[in-house]
Scaffold this motif. Structure first.
Motif, PDB file in Angstrom:
ATOM      1  N   GLY A 289     -49.195 -21.169  -5.321  1.00 14.47           N
ATOM      2  CA  GLY A 289     -48.945 -19.725  -5.297  1.00 14.47           C
ATOM      3  C   GLY A 289     -49.757 -19.048  -4.196  1.00 14.47           C
ATOM      4  N   PHE A 290     -51.012 -19.434  -4.100  1.00 12.22           N
ATOM      5  CA  PHE A 290     -51.895 -18.845  -3.081  1.00 12.22           C
ATOM      6  C   PHE A 290     -51.331 -19.087  -1.680  1.00 12.22           C
ATOM      7  CE2 PHE A 290     -55.142 -19.656   0.111  1.00 12.22           C
ATOM      8  CZ  PHE A 290     -55.876 -18.480   0.092  1.00 12.22           C
ATOM      9  N   PHE A 291     -50.932 -20.316  -1.408  1.00 17.68           N
ATOM     10  CA  PHE A 291     -50.461 -20.632  -0.048  1.00 17.68           C
ATOM     11  C   PHE A 291     -49.111 -19.972   0.244  1.00 17.68           C
ATOM     12  CE2 PHE A 291     -53.513 -24.283  -0.389  1.00 17.68           C
ATOM     13  CZ  PHE A 291     -54.363 -23.824   0.619  1.00 17.68           C
ATOM     14  N   ASP A 296     -48.964 -16.621   6.157  1.00 14.68           N
ATOM     15  CA  ASP A 296     -49.295 -16.216   7.530  1.00 14.68           C
ATOM     16  C   ASP A 296     -50.670 -16.775   7.952  1.00 14.68           C
ATOM     17  OD1 ASP A 296     -50.464 -14.679   5.556  1.00 14.68           O
ATOM     18  OD2 ASP A 296     -50.586 -12.866   6.799  1.00 14.68           O
ATOM     19  N   SER A 297     -51.474 -17.198   6.991  1.00 11.81           N
ATOM     20  CA  SER A 297     -52.817 -17.712   7.308  1.00 11.81           C
ATOM     21  C   SER A 297     -52.921 -19.237   7.204  1.00 11.81           C
ATOM     22  CB  SER A 297     -53.862 -17.101   6.363  1.00 11.81           C
ATOM     23  OG  SER A 297     -53.951 -15.708   6.540  1.00 11.81           O
ATOM     24  N   PHE A 298     -52.106 -19.821   6.318  1.00  7.04           N
ATOM     25  CA  PHE A 298     -52.240 -21.261   6.065  1.00  7.04           C
ATOM     26  C   PHE A 298     -50.873 -21.928   5.953  1.00  7.04           C
ATOM     27  CE2 PHE A 298     -55.854 -19.216   3.893  1.00  7.04           C
ATOM     28  CZ  PHE A 298     -56.939 -19.922   4.414  1.00  7.04           C
ATOM     29  N   GLY A 309     -57.054 -31.373  -0.277  1.00  9.81           N
ATOM     30  CA  GLY A 309     -55.895 -31.173   0.587  1.00  9.81           C
ATOM     31  C   GLY A 309     -56.363 -30.577   1.896  1.00  9.81           C
ATOM     32  N   PHE A 310     -55.459 -30.552   2.886  1.00  8.93           N
ATOM     33  CA  PHE A 310     -55.879 -30.209   4.251  1.00  8.93           C
ATOM     34  C   PHE A 310     -54.896 -29.217   4.857  1.00  8.93           C
ATOM     35  CE2 PHE A 310     -57.248 -32.153   8.554  1.00  8.93           C
ATOM     36  CZ  PHE A 310     -58.524 -31.627   8.481  1.00  8.93           C
ATOM     37  N   PRO A 311     -54.924 -27.953   4.362  1.00  3.68           N
ATOM     38  CA  PRO A 311     -53.987 -26.971   4.895  1.00  3.68           C
ATOM     39  C   PRO A 311     -54.260 -26.624   6.353  1.00  3.68           C
ATOM     40  CG  PRO A 311     -55.524 -25.960   3.335  1.00  3.68           C
ATOM     41  CD  PRO A 311     -55.751 -27.437   3.263  1.00  3.68           C
TER      42      PRO A 311
END
Ligand SMILES: Cc1ncc(COP(=O)(O)O)c(C=O)c1O
Length: 371
Positions: A289-291, A296-298, A309-311
């Motif tokens: 949900g956050f991503f 636009d940031s990640f 994990g490696f966004p």
């Protein structure tokens, strides 16, 4: 040995015990000792209460080695060497490698898996994960990298930092490739037993190939990083003997209380890992949900296993600057990709901790307000 600093560990040394919110840890929360002892069966309880604090058997407590071997079909206690995981990486690299050897290692990755080989004078080549293919490691690319001087292939699945877990056929193909060329395989399986779908769990390399050595331990899946205990397991007797000789120059033998605690943890494996897996599943839903809200940031590739994990980091400033501002202003520790010497901007996020939701809320607030 001249060796460069371990960048990730230096970064943790700076922030881990001062930042109030850790959003990039790779372990699950440490268990309380009293709760762990509450899980002990009568035999382990007796061992704990009667424990004498003298030297222990160098290869590891026989009962513990037997318990460890039971995780790996076809293996027995004679194949197991107990020590701290990081120490075991050192021992294995020193036992297997000499100056000039060619070594291939999954990348990005846990630095000691390739750094020690480099410090020993080996030619180290990095086998890169392809982000555009969901962090897949291309096995046919590995096939092209192996050459006559290749002495060792180092893999780490489930993978730190991407959370990649290869398909079984890809893993078996890796084993096939090294077997065909007589190359040793070092398989770092520190995050095994944290597969979101247990059907995705890979067999251990040590079960599949005589010249494979598997590393695992209590830090990640078991939430017992503080006991500093793990194991190598291999059918290669010559390698095993060399490892035991080298251990005489590091810790000689393991901590007596840690060995009994590890035995208790292993015997309670289902209770412990199921608690961790349900926390991980819940945390991953929050991260999804956050991503989505912060696309636009990640950019986000959902891990299949493990705790990290490696966004991708899409903002204009560097991840290192962003992480520094974040920890200073909001007390949230994230890990910038620079600690992996990974050029493309990413951050490592960890989701094995109970208070991850709160840390994530703080990160979201920081993105909105800069505070
Ligand atoms: C892939 C990998 N291997 C080995 C280790 C070392 O484990 P320990 O900290 O228990 O020595 C870690 C720790 O983060 C890791 O992520």
């Amino acid at each position: 040995m001249l060796i460069r600093p371990f960048f990730l560990e230096r970064y943790f040394a700076k922030h881990e015990f001062s930042a109030p919110y850790l959003l990039s840890s790779s372990d699950c929360d440490g268990w309380a000792q009293a709760e762990m002892l509450g899980l002990a069966d009568p035999q382990a309880r007796q061992l704990w209460e009667g424990l004498r604090l003298g030297y222990t058997e160098s290869r590891g407590l026989p009962l513990l080695r037997r318990e460890i071997a039971s995780l790996y079909p076809g293996m027995d206690a004679e194949h197991v060497l107990v020590a701290a995981p990081q120490e075991l990486i050192h021992l294995a690299m020193n036992a297997l490698l000499e100056k000039g050897d060619h070594v291939i290692c999954t990348y990005p990755g846990y630095q000691s898996l390739y750094e020690i080989a480099g410090a020993l004078g080996c030619e180290v080549e990095r086998w890169q994960a392809n982000e555009s293919e969901g962090w897949r490691f291309d096995v046919e690319h590995l096939a092209r990298m192996i050459k006559p001087s290749t002495k060792l292939v180092v893999v780490n699945f489930p993978h730190n930092p991407t959370g990649c877990l290869p398909a079984r056929k890809d893993f078996e193909r890796i084993v096939e490739l090294v077997r065909a060329r007589g190359v040793h395989l070092f398989s770092d399986e520190m995050y095994r037993f944290l597969e979101l779908d247990p059907r995705d769990r890979l067999p251990s390399a040590c079960e599949l190939y005589d010249k494979a050595v598997t590393l695992s331990g209590m830090s990640k899946a078991f939430g017992m990083a503080g006991i500093r205990l793990g194991w190598l397991i291999t059918k290669d007797r010559a390698l095993y003997e060399r490892l035991t000789q080298l251990k005489d120059y590091t810790t000689i033998c393991s901590s007596a209380p840690s060995e009994v605690l590890a035995l208790i943890g292993l015997r309670a494996k289902e209770t412990i890992t199921s608690r961790h897996l349900s926390r991980i599943a819940g945390n991953l839903r929050l991260l999804d949900g956050f991503f989505q809200r912060n696309a636009d940031s990640f950019s986000w590739i959902r891990p299949k296993a493990g705790t990290v994990g490696f966004p991708g980091f899409l903002r204009t400033e560097s991840p290192a600057d962003f992480c520094e501002r974040l920890v200073q202003a909001a007390g949230v520790m994230l890990l910038p990709s620079a600690v992996y010497e990974y050029e493309s901007p990413h951050v490592r996020v960890g989701f094995g901790r109970e208070n991850m939701p709160e840390a994530l809320n703080r990160l979201e607030e920081f993105l909105r307000t800069g505070r």
